[in-house]
Design a protein around this motif. Sequence first.
Motif, mmCIF file in Angstrom:
data_model
loop_
_atom_site.group_PDB
_atom_site.id
_atom_site.type_symbol
_atom_site.label_atom_id
_atom_site.label_comp_id
_atom_site.label_asym_id
_atom_site.label_seq_id
_atom_site.Cartn_x
_atom_site.Cartn_y
_atom_site.Cartn_z
ATOM 1 N N ALA A 88 49.612 42.861 37.842
ATOM 2 C CA ALA A 88 50.456 41.667 37.959
ATOM 3 C C ALA A 88 49.666 40.520 38.575
ATOM 4 O O ALA A 88 49.819 39.357 38.164
ATOM 5 C CB ALA A 88 51.700 41.977 38.793
ATOM 6 N N LEU A 89 48.809 40.818 39.539
ATOM 7 C CA LEU A 89 47.991 39.783 40.160
ATOM 8 C C LEU A 89 47.018 39.178 39.148
ATOM 9 O O LEU A 89 46.839 37.960 39.105
ATOM 10 C CB LEU A 89 47.234 40.339 41.368
ATOM 11 C CG LEU A 89 46.296 39.368 42.075
ATOM 12 C CD1 LEU A 89 47.029 38.109 42.528
ATOM 13 C CD2 LEU A 89 45.629 40.055 43.251
ATOM 14 N N VAL A 90 46.401 40.009 38.320
ATOM 15 C CA VAL A 90 45.503 39.491 37.290
ATOM 16 C C VAL A 90 46.275 38.556 36.360
ATOM 17 O O VAL A 90 45.797 37.471 36.023
ATOM 18 C CB VAL A 90 44.835 40.634 36.488
ATOM 19 C CG1 VAL A 90 44.141 40.104 35.240
ATOM 20 C CG2 VAL A 90 43.851 41.382 37.361
ATOM 21 N N ALA A 91 47.467 38.956 35.969
ATOM 22 C CA ALA A 91 48.283 38.108 35.085
ATOM 23 C C ALA A 91 48.582 36.767 35.751
ATOM 24 O O ALA A 91 48.505 35.712 35.112
ATOM 25 C CB ALA A 91 49.571 38.827 34.705
ATOM 26 N N ARG A 92 48.918 36.786 37.047
ATOM 27 C CA ARG A 92 49.201 35.528 37.758
ATOM 28 C C ARG A 92 47.948 34.664 37.878
ATOM 29 O O ARG A 92 48.006 33.443 37.697
ATOM 30 C CB ARG A 92 49.779 35.810 39.145
ATOM 31 C CG ARG A 92 51.226 36.247 39.112
ATOM 32 C CD ARG A 92 51.879 36.192 40.486
ATOM 33 N NE ARG A 92 51.149 36.851 41.549
ATOM 34 C CZ ARG A 92 51.232 38.136 41.857
ATOM 35 N NH1 ARG A 92 52.029 38.935 41.171
ATOM 36 N NH2 ARG A 92 50.533 38.647 42.855
ATOM 37 N N LEU A 93 46.826 35.282 38.203
ATOM 38 C CA LEU A 93 45.584 34.522 38.336
ATOM 39 C C LEU A 93 45.200 33.865 37.009
ATOM 40 O O LEU A 93 44.891 32.667 36.960
ATOM 41 C CB LEU A 93 44.445 35.420 38.833
ATOM 42 C CG LEU A 93 44.523 35.856 40.292
ATOM 43 C CD1 LEU A 93 43.502 36.969 40.559
ATOM 44 C CD2 LEU A 93 44.301 34.684 41.221
#
Length: 128
Positions: A88-93
């Motif tokens: 999820a963090l990769v998607a947000r970044l």
Amino acid sequence: MEALPAPMASLPEPPDGLGRRSARLWEDIVEGQELRTDELRVLEDACREVDLIERMHAELQGAPLVVKGSMGQDVANPLVQELRQHRALVARLLGSLKLSDEDGEEYDARARSSQARKAALTRWRGPA
């Protein structure tokens, strides 16, 4: 007198220590986008997260999905939740980079999702 062509800007090199998948992500993005320094930092963070995800994924292979908790109860392997959070963090970044698609149009998944939602509600409810 002919004007000399503008010098080609060299593409930013991938940061040291990136894994195969994250280096590929870096190259794919910098080849098609002009990123500012702050955006390159966000991309590097996303690439480092990809490396971490790869390591956790490899660690989870063959490991039980259910483990014993602190009180002896069955609980989900903590790596499963960690993987979800890091993905999820990769998607947000990557989403924060507002990358453009092949046509040069800025891709904003939230805006397109919002547009699709409005269109679906209009079809469902009928015109106002």
